[in-house]
Design a protein around this motif. Structure first.
Motif, PDB file in Angstrom:
ATOM      1  N   GLU A   1       0.832  -1.202   0.000  1.00  0.00           N
ATOM      2  CA  GLU A   1       0.000   0.000   0.000  1.00  0.00           C
ATOM      3  C   GLU A   1       0.868   1.256   0.000  1.00  0.00           C
TER       4      GLU A   1
ATOM      5  N   HIS B   1       1.073   4.132  -2.811  1.00  0.00           N
ATOM      6  CA  HIS B   1       0.866   5.528  -2.427  1.00  0.00           C
ATOM      7  C   HIS B   1       2.006   6.397  -2.962  1.00  0.00           C
TER       8      HIS B   1
ATOM      9  N   ARG C   1       1.895   7.099  -6.603  1.00  0.00           N
ATOM     10  CA  ARG C   1       0.971   8.199  -6.914  1.00  0.00           C
ATOM     11  C   ARG C   1       1.666   9.540  -6.723  1.00  0.00           C
TER      12      ARG C   1
ATOM     13  N   GLU D   1      -5.310   3.587   5.005  1.00  0.00           N
ATOM     14  CA  GLU D   1      -5.776   3.617   3.617  1.00  0.00           C
ATOM     15  C   GLU D   1      -6.572   4.872   3.279  1.00  0.00           C
ATOM     16  N   LYS D   2      -7.411   5.315   4.161  1.00  0.00           N
ATOM     17  CA  LYS D   2      -8.211   6.507   3.914  1.00  0.00           C
ATOM     18  C   LYS D   2      -7.706   7.661   4.768  1.00  0.00           C
TER      19      LYS D   2
ATOM     20  N   SER E   1      -3.193  10.092   2.013  1.00  0.00           N
ATOM     21  CA  SER E   1      -3.921   9.727   0.794  1.00  0.00           C
ATOM     22  C   SER E   1      -4.843  10.855   0.365  1.00  0.00           C
TER      23      SER E   1
ATOM     24  N   ASP F   1      -4.873  12.889  -3.136  1.00  0.00           N
ATOM     25  CA  ASP F   1      -6.108  13.096  -3.908  1.00  0.00           C
ATOM     26  C   ASP F   1      -6.272  14.571  -4.274  1.00  0.00           C
TER      27      ASP F   1
END
Length: 116
Positions: free
Chosen positions: A12, A16, A19, A49-50, A54, A58
């Motif tokens: 993960e 990340h 990205r 994760e959230k 992150s 976004d």
């Protein structure tokens, strides 16, 4: 924590960071500085994760897609932007302070009980 959990966490994290590396250079630089700052300040839910990081990616992806410069997204005071993001988040400092307060309260209760 199981080995499988550690492996999943690494996967993960790599996804990340991939990205982040796909962002424009100015966004990458600001992201890394924000990441350092947030790791020092220590919000508890930073990397899940959230989590916050992150969410920042976004936001940065959206800003980059709109053709905005990173400081148009964050404002010129990036530390203040970070502080605003975590103003309602529990930090490790908060947890430590609560722990100290509890220990002091217990110690003071013992002292007052002995003096009665």
């Amino acid at each position: 924590m199981r080995i499988q959990d550690i492996i999943e966490g690494k996967k993960e994290w790599r996804a990340h960071m991939a990205r982040v590396k796909s962002l424009p250079q100015d966004y990458q630089i600001v992201y890394r500085e924000m990441q350092k700052y947030l790791f020092k300040v220590g919000p508890v839910e930073l990397t899940d994760e959230k989590g916050l990081l992150s969410g920042i990616v976004d936001l940065f992806e959206e800003g980059a897609a709109l053709g905005k410069g990173v400081l148009e997204v964050t404002g010129s005071d990036v530390a203040a932007f970070c502080d605003d993001l975590i103003k309602d988040s529990k930090t490790y400092a908060d947890i430590y302070q609560e722990s100290v307060d509890q220990k002091v309260s217990k110690a003071m209760k013992k002292v007052t009980d002995k003096t009665k």
